[in-house]
Scaffold this active site. Structure first.
Site, PDB file in Angstrom:
ATOM      1  N   LEU A 286       0.892  -1.098   0.135  1.00 31.11           N
ATOM      2  CA  LEU A 286      -0.388   0.022   0.030  1.00 31.11           C
ATOM      3  C   LEU A 286       1.105   1.354   0.328  1.00 31.11           C
ATOM      4  CD1 LEU A 286      -3.197   0.260   0.259  1.00 31.11           C
ATOM      5  CD2 LEU A 286      -2.787   0.725   2.727  1.00 31.11           C
ATOM      6  N   HIS A 287       1.492   1.654  -1.279  1.00 35.61           N
ATOM      7  CA  HIS A 287       2.214   2.524  -1.328  1.00 35.61           C
ATOM      8  C   HIS A 287       1.425   4.203  -1.317  1.00 35.61           C
ATOM      9  CE1 HIS A 287       1.881   2.869  -5.670  1.00 35.61           C
ATOM     10  NE2 HIS A 287       2.299   1.647  -6.016  1.00 35.61           N
TER      11      HIS A 287
END
Lengths: 102, 582
Positions: free
Chosen positions: A19-20
């Site tokens: 989850l960047h």
């Protein structure tokens, strides 16, 4: 409508790099569009789904299971909208080693 | 020990403790604030935050418009981060409750979170710490109202390791304390690279992400000859580098004695060696090495330093200083040779990513579209030309029409000066860089309209082979020894001879003594080289005869691949001047 309405579910992070930055920003933006609060839980850690800082430091990598919990009058819609992001994989292409249909 | 390969941009080897430049370099002026100033300090923080958010928004819009929504999204995420109330609450609490200065509070909070990310053990998330550092830098810049000044704060010798250094930062490095530097990004022809060469600092750029693997103070070797960065070298490696260093020093001492001697072949033919310079301060070095003048004075630094356009007087003073150092000898001033992407601008990163900048608006093309800026420089050059043997050279000429337009503007400026009664030289010699293949192919036509040619091999090779040498994936194709390049140089020299205009070579090729014999053999009698190479090239010139050089140039025509020509030239050099073989 029940102001105490609370909804929860689980999602799995399918993004290649977890989850960047940009998916995190999408979650924050989506959650901010609702009155309901959004709590994201990874293991024992609970964070505010409307806080970019929290989401970044949550560091949810690929394959990570997250519990989403929305509370408030529009909790159901909020949860649906955020889950939809995960389901569409944030509009990003799935990593090549994942199963492709067809 | 870890060895990383990058692009060698400035020769030499440096060994010493590492100084890793993140955003540490921002000097936080004071850590605490007076209790009664807390409210105004919080206000100051809020203003800086708002400015930062606006700045990010601007980047977001520009990036999205120029590069696509994907790039805009990066800045959108940065903006979400900056606007996160959690962040500002945390920072404001430190200001209010602990009387921290806004600078200290920002730095502390963002660094704490960055550390958390770095300690996660996931490489990809660790890199996200840079996004937090980015915001930290931005906030500090707005709070302090000044550009970062880290490299100037050194007080003990160190090797500088950074993600990137801007040209002005490089130019401001203190040579007493900076032994060499290496950056994660950057390419061979960047201005940072050219400045490193000018400062004589070993430098390797384009190493890729490596800062996370180096701790400040750790021993590092920067090998600017082979493009290596060695982190925590073992004893054997250290010893090997020490030996090589000692050998190099003894050659350097011998070369130094050549300073006052002429660059003359064994049979007494003088090859005029000029210096390529970037700063006026480099002329002293050129004088010491016995240069015949300045063959290439790059003027870009005037534009990059300080971040605003230089005035006519600033140009004039810089040019006069160089001319005065070489009384009676030629000084060739090249007009602005910057790409639009090189301008000091917070958008630099974004524009650099635009497709094909080398084929875009740069150099003469840029100045011809920015006439007021161009005319300011031309006025200064014409005025300075009354004070010495100053000549003017236009870069990146690709068509005759461009050349004519530039000359017409020069004449126009000269006329203005005449009318204003300002002293200048209306008969200044006018030359051009031959660095686009079209100019080399039409050299006969161009030769009728200029007083001199200077072959810029860096761009000529890049454009002839269609290779960006800063791109590691294709840089192996880039070679000064490519037969296609050699043939173009021969054609230009022949055209210059036919039309009796002088011709020199000023690219990196002429600074490499491997090619000295070849170039002299092709008929070149003038070479313009980097100040650090003058003595080496002089030594090469002094160890051959014209007949030998011609023989080498004629044999060179046999080779159809660059690798074979290079090894042939290396063999010849080791035969007549073995100490020059690296």
């Amino acid at each position: 409508m029940n102001p105490q309405s609370s909804h929860a579910c689980e999602v799995v992070v399918m993004l290649e790099h977890g989850l960047h930055l940009s998916p995190a920003a999408q979650i924050v933006k989506t959650a901010q569009g609702f009155r309901a609060s959004l709590i994201i839980q990874k293991g024992d850690r609970k964070i505010d789904g409307k806080s970019m800082l929290d989401l970044m430091t949550l560091a949810a990598e690929r394959g990570c299971r997250l519990r989403l919990e929305a509370e408030g009058e529009d909790a159901e819609q909020a949860l649906k909208a955020v889950v939809a992001l995960f389901e569409s994989n944030f509009g990003l292409v799935l990593p090549s080693n994942s199963q492709a249909s067809g | 020990m870890e060895i990383r390969r990058g692009i060698a941009v400035s020769p030499g080897v440096a060994m010493g403790p590492a100084l890793v430049l993140g955003s540490e370099g921002f000097r936080v002026p004071k850590r605490m604030v007076q209790v009664d100033a807390v409210d105004s300090e919080v206000q100051r923080f809020r203003a800086a935050l708002e400015e930062s958010v606006q700045e990010i928004l601007l980047h977001e819009q520009l990036a999205a418009a120029r590069l696509g929504p994907h790039y805009g999204a990066i800045f959108a995420a940065h903006r979400e981060l900056a606007r996160d109330p959690k962040l500002s609450t945390e920072i404001e609490r430190l200001i209010r409750e602990r009387n921290f200065s806004p600078e200290f509070a920002c730095s502390r909070v963002l660094r704490q979170h960055a550390r958390t990310l770095q300690n996660l053990g996931d490489r990809y998330f660790a890199e996200r710490a840079n996004d937090l550092f980015d915001l930290e830098k931005r906030l500090l810049r707005h709070l302090l109202g000044e550009p970062r000044e880290e490299p100037m704060q050194l007080n003990q010798p160190a090797l500088l390791l950074a993600h990137n250094l801007t040209p002005s930062e490089t130019a401001n490095l203190d040579r007493r304390f900076v032994l060499g530097f290496s950056t994660e990004i950057g390419g061979k022809s960047s201005h940072t690279a050219i400045l490193a060469g000018a400062l004589g600092l070993p430098a390797v750029v384009g190493v890729g992400p490596f800062l996370a693997n180096v701790a400040g103070g750790e021993t590092v070797i920067i090998d600017g000859n082979d493009g290596l960065v060695i982190i925590d070298p073992d004893e054997e490696t250290v010893a090997r580098y020490r030996d090589a260093d000692a050998r190099q020093k003894s050659v350097a001492i011998r070369l130094k004695s050549l300073g006052p001697l002429k660059a003359e072949t064994l049979d007494g033919v003088e090859i005029k060696l000029f210096g390529n310079i970037e700063f006026p301060s480099e002329v002293d070095h050129c004088v010491q090495c016995g240069a015949a003048g300045i063959g290439l004075y790059r003027t870009e630094f005037l534009y990059l330093d300080g971040g605003c356009e230089p005035t006519e007087q600033q140009h004039y003073e810089a040019y006069c200083r160089v001319a005065r150092a070489f009384p009676g000898r030629p000084v060739v001033i090249r007009t602005l040779d910057l790409g639009a992407e090189k301008f000091p601008d917070s958008m630099q990163q974004v524009i650099e990513a635009s497709p094909n900048p080398t084929l875009g608006l740069r150099s003469l093309r840029l100045t011809l579209q920015n006439l007021p800026m161009f005319k300011t420089q031309l006025r200064a050059i014409l005025r300075a030309a009354s004070q010495g043997d100053i000549r003017i050279m236009f870069p990146l000429v690709s068509t005759l029409l461009e050349l004519r337009q530039a000359k017409w503007i020069l004449a126009d400026v000269s006329e203005d000066l005449q009318e204003e009664g300002i002293e200048h030289n209306p008969r200044i010699p006018v030359g051009m860089m031959v660095e686009v293949p079209s100019a080399a192919i039409l050299a006969d036509e161009f030769a009728r309209e200029v007083d001199f040619f200077s072959i810029g091999t860096n761009d000529l090779i890049q454009y002839t082979l269609g290779v960006d040498r800063a791109n590691p994936a294709v840089s192996h194709l880039y070679s000064s020894a490519d037969p296609s390049v050699c043939r173009l140089i021969r054609q230009v020299v022949a055209a210059a001879e036919r039309h009796r205009v002088s011709v020199s070579v000023c690219g990196q090729m002429s600074s490499d003594c491997l090619f000295t014999a070849l170039l002299v053999g092709m008929g070149l009698r003038e070479l313009s080289v980097s100040p650090n190479s003058i003595l080496e090239v002089k030594q090469a010139v002094r160890s051959m005869t014209i007949a030998q050089a011609r023989e080498i140039a004629s044999r060179a025509e046999i080779f159809d691949v660059s690798r074979d020509l290079e090894s042939y030239l290396r063999g010849e050099l080791s035969r007549f001047s073995p100490e020059l073989v690296h």
